[in-house]
Design a protein around this motif. Structure first.
Motif, PDB file in Angstrom:
ATOM      1  N   PHE A  23      26.354  65.597  72.835  1.00 42.16           N
ATOM      2  CA  PHE A  23      25.707  64.477  72.152  1.00 42.16           C
ATOM      3  C   PHE A  23      26.005  64.510  70.655  1.00 42.16           C
ATOM      4  O   PHE A  23      25.818  65.532  69.998  1.00 42.16           O
ATOM      5  CB  PHE A  23      24.195  64.545  72.384  1.00 42.16           C
ATOM      6  N   LYS A  24      26.460  63.399  70.126  1.00 44.51           N
ATOM      7  CA  LYS A  24      26.727  63.270  68.690  1.00 44.51           C
ATOM      8  C   LYS A  24      25.453  62.753  68.032  1.00 44.51           C
ATOM      9  O   LYS A  24      25.111  61.570  68.168  1.00 44.51           O
ATOM     10  CB  LYS A  24      27.887  62.290  68.448  1.00 44.51           C
ATOM     11  N   ASP A  25      24.764  63.626  67.338  1.00 39.12           N
ATOM     12  CA  ASP A  25      23.460  63.318  66.759  1.00 39.12           C
ATOM     13  C   ASP A  25      23.622  62.913  65.299  1.00 39.12           C
ATOM     14  O   ASP A  25      23.968  63.737  64.455  1.00 39.12           O
ATOM     15  CB  ASP A  25      22.582  64.574  66.892  1.00 39.12           C
ATOM     16  N   SER A  60      19.029  51.876  70.981  1.00 32.94           N
ATOM     17  CA  SER A  60      18.157  51.754  69.821  1.00 32.94           C
ATOM     18  C   SER A  60      18.849  52.234  68.546  1.00 32.94           C
ATOM     19  O   SER A  60      18.491  51.818  67.447  1.00 32.94           O
ATOM     20  CB  SER A  60      16.859  52.565  70.028  1.00 32.94           C
ATOM     21  N   ARG A  61      19.825  53.107  68.670  1.00 34.77           N
ATOM     22  CA  ARG A  61      20.451  53.615  67.439  1.00 34.77           C
ATOM     23  C   ARG A  61      21.272  52.547  66.726  1.00 34.77           C
ATOM     24  O   ARG A  61      21.524  52.648  65.524  1.00 34.77           O
ATOM     25  CB  ARG A  61      21.265  54.875  67.728  1.00 34.77           C
ATOM     26  N   GLY A  62      21.661  51.496  67.456  1.00 34.29           N
ATOM     27  CA  GLY A  62      22.399  50.397  66.829  1.00 34.29           C
ATOM     28  C   GLY A  62      21.512  49.540  65.928  1.00 34.29           C
ATOM     29  O   GLY A  62      21.999  48.715  65.164  1.00 34.29           O
ATOM     30  N   ASP A 122      25.942  52.792  67.370  1.00 24.18           N
ATOM     31  CA  ASP A 122      26.288  54.049  66.687  1.00 24.18           C
ATOM     32  C   ASP A 122      27.557  54.657  67.261  1.00 24.18           C
ATOM     33  O   ASP A 122      28.356  55.222  66.518  1.00 24.18           O
ATOM     34  CB  ASP A 122      25.120  55.054  66.724  1.00 24.18           C
ATOM     35  N   LEU A 123      27.770  54.510  68.576  1.00 25.65           N
ATOM     36  CA  LEU A 123      28.854  55.284  69.198  1.00 25.65           C
ATOM     37  C   LEU A 123      29.501  54.534  70.356  1.00 25.65           C
ATOM     38  O   LEU A 123      28.814  53.926  71.172  1.00 25.65           O
ATOM     39  CB  LEU A 123      28.244  56.602  69.690  1.00 25.65           C
ATOM     40  N   LEU A 124      30.837  54.592  70.406  1.00 27.73           N
ATOM     41  CA  LEU A 124      31.601  54.044  71.538  1.00 27.73           C
ATOM     42  C   LEU A 124      32.009  55.207  72.436  1.00 27.73           C
ATOM     43  O   LEU A 124      32.742  56.102  72.007  1.00 27.73           O
ATOM     44  CB  LEU A 124      32.844  53.311  71.021  1.00 27.73           C
ATOM     45  N   ALA A 125      31.528  55.170  73.678  1.00 25.18           N
ATOM     46  CA  ALA A 125      31.937  56.184  74.661  1.00 25.18           C
ATOM     47  C   ALA A 125      32.856  55.486  75.663  1.00 25.18           C
ATOM     48  O   ALA A 125      34.017  55.218  75.346  1.00 25.18           O
ATOM     49  CB  ALA A 125      30.708  56.839  75.285  1.00 25.18           C
ATOM     50  N   THR A 126      32.349  55.102  76.841  1.00 25.81           N
ATOM     51  CA  THR A 126      33.213  54.433  77.833  1.00 25.81           C
ATOM     52  C   THR A 126      33.382  52.940  77.541  1.00 25.81           C
ATOM     53  O   THR A 126      34.234  52.284  78.136  1.00 25.81           O
ATOM     54  CB  THR A 126      32.624  54.564  79.242  1.00 25.81           C
ATOM     55  N   GLY A 127      32.515  52.404  76.690  1.00 26.30           N
ATOM     56  CA  GLY A 127      32.623  50.991  76.328  1.00 26.30           C
ATOM     57  C   GLY A 127      31.801  50.055  77.203  1.00 26.30           C
ATOM     58  O   GLY A 127      31.738  48.862  76.937  1.00 26.30           O
ATOM     59  N   GLY A 128      31.151  50.586  78.225  1.00 23.41           N
ATOM     60  CA  GLY A 128      30.389  49.727  79.148  1.00 23.41           C
ATOM     61  C   GLY A 128      29.267  48.969  78.464  1.00 23.41           C
ATOM     62  O   GLY A 128      29.080  47.765  78.691  1.00 23.41           O
ATOM     63  N   THR A 129      28.528  49.656  77.614  1.00 18.98           N
ATOM     64  CA  THR A 129      27.388  49.027  76.941  1.00 18.98           C
ATOM     65  C   THR A 129      27.867  47.926  75.997  1.00 18.98           C
ATOM     66  O   THR A 129      27.339  46.808  76.008  1.00 18.98           O
ATOM     67  CB  THR A 129      26.609  50.083  76.105  1.00 18.98           C
ATOM     68  N   ALA A 130      28.864  48.253  75.189  1.00 21.07           N
ATOM     69  CA  ALA A 130      29.347  47.272  74.211  1.00 21.07           C
ATOM     70  C   ALA A 130      29.983  46.070  74.907  1.00 21.07           C
ATOM     71  O   ALA A 130      29.800  44.930  74.464  1.00 21.07           O
ATOM     72  CB  ALA A 130      30.344  47.931  73.264  1.00 21.07           C
TER      73      ALA A 130
END
Ligand code: AMP
Length: 174
Positions: A23-25, A60-62, A122-130
């Motif tokens: 996790f990138k905190d 929520s971090r966005g 805050d973070l791009l991982a697999t891109g599904g959320t974005a």
């Protein structure tokens, strides 16, 4: 202050929220006022003069830099939320995770046709959320959507799912 100093200030937390995830905190970075100021100015400068009139932050971090960027860009702020949190009529997009699925929602009246939107998380991982958030913005009539992340986990190749539909800018890459 520079991007490398911000990178140094981000804390790695192994096995959170589940085993195998690093996790990138960002809390260790954003408790420093110089970092908050540097990041908000750097990102706002990048997006100035693009006609952005709304910033959409992903829960929520966005919401943290999403609202700061809205202020800096003289734009409005739109929350993209987890299901069941928004009180009025919503549009919902479901997307698949490694195990199971998740969804995001937006108020139907959040966008006016012709809006130019900056989507932020805050973070791009697999891109599904974005990608789900982007689809909601497009369905509601956004004319153009730019997408920004503080952090991109390049090895997960989320950019491949987004780049066809939106211009992506991430500050810190791993
Ligand atoms: P994804 O849909 O896979 O791109 O996941 C992105 C969302 O999950 C973002 O809202 C991130 O905040 C969160 N996320 C995923 N992986 C991590 C990670 N390694 N560290 C921190 N947040 C993460």
């Amino acid at each position: 202050m520079d991007i490398n100093a911000v990178k140094q200030a981000i804390r790695d937390v192994p096995d959170f929220p589940k085993p195998g995830i690093l996790f990138k905190d960002i809390t260790t970075a954003i408790k420093n006022p110089e970092i908050v100021s540097f990041l908000s100015k750097h990102i706002a400068d990048y997006y100035r003069n693009k006609g952005i009139n709304k910033v959409a932050g992903i829960e929520s971090r966005g919401f943290i830099f999403g609202s700061i960027l809205a202020l800096q860009l003289n734009a409005g702020f739109i929350p993209v939320r987890k299901p069941g949190k928004l009180p009025a009529e919503t549009l919902k997009k479901t997307y698949s995770l490694e195990y199971g699925e998740d969804a995001v929602e937006i108020h139907k009246d959040a966008i006016n046709p012709g809006d130019i939107v900056l989507l932020h998380d805050d973070l791009l991982a697999t891109g599904g959320t974005a990608l789900a958030a982007l689809e909601l913005l497009q369905e509601l009539g956004a004319k153009k959507v730019y997408t920004n992340f503080l952090i991109e986990l390049e090895f997960l190749k989320g950019i491949e799912r987004l780049k066809e539909y939106t211009e992506v800018y991430s500050l810190i890459k791993y």
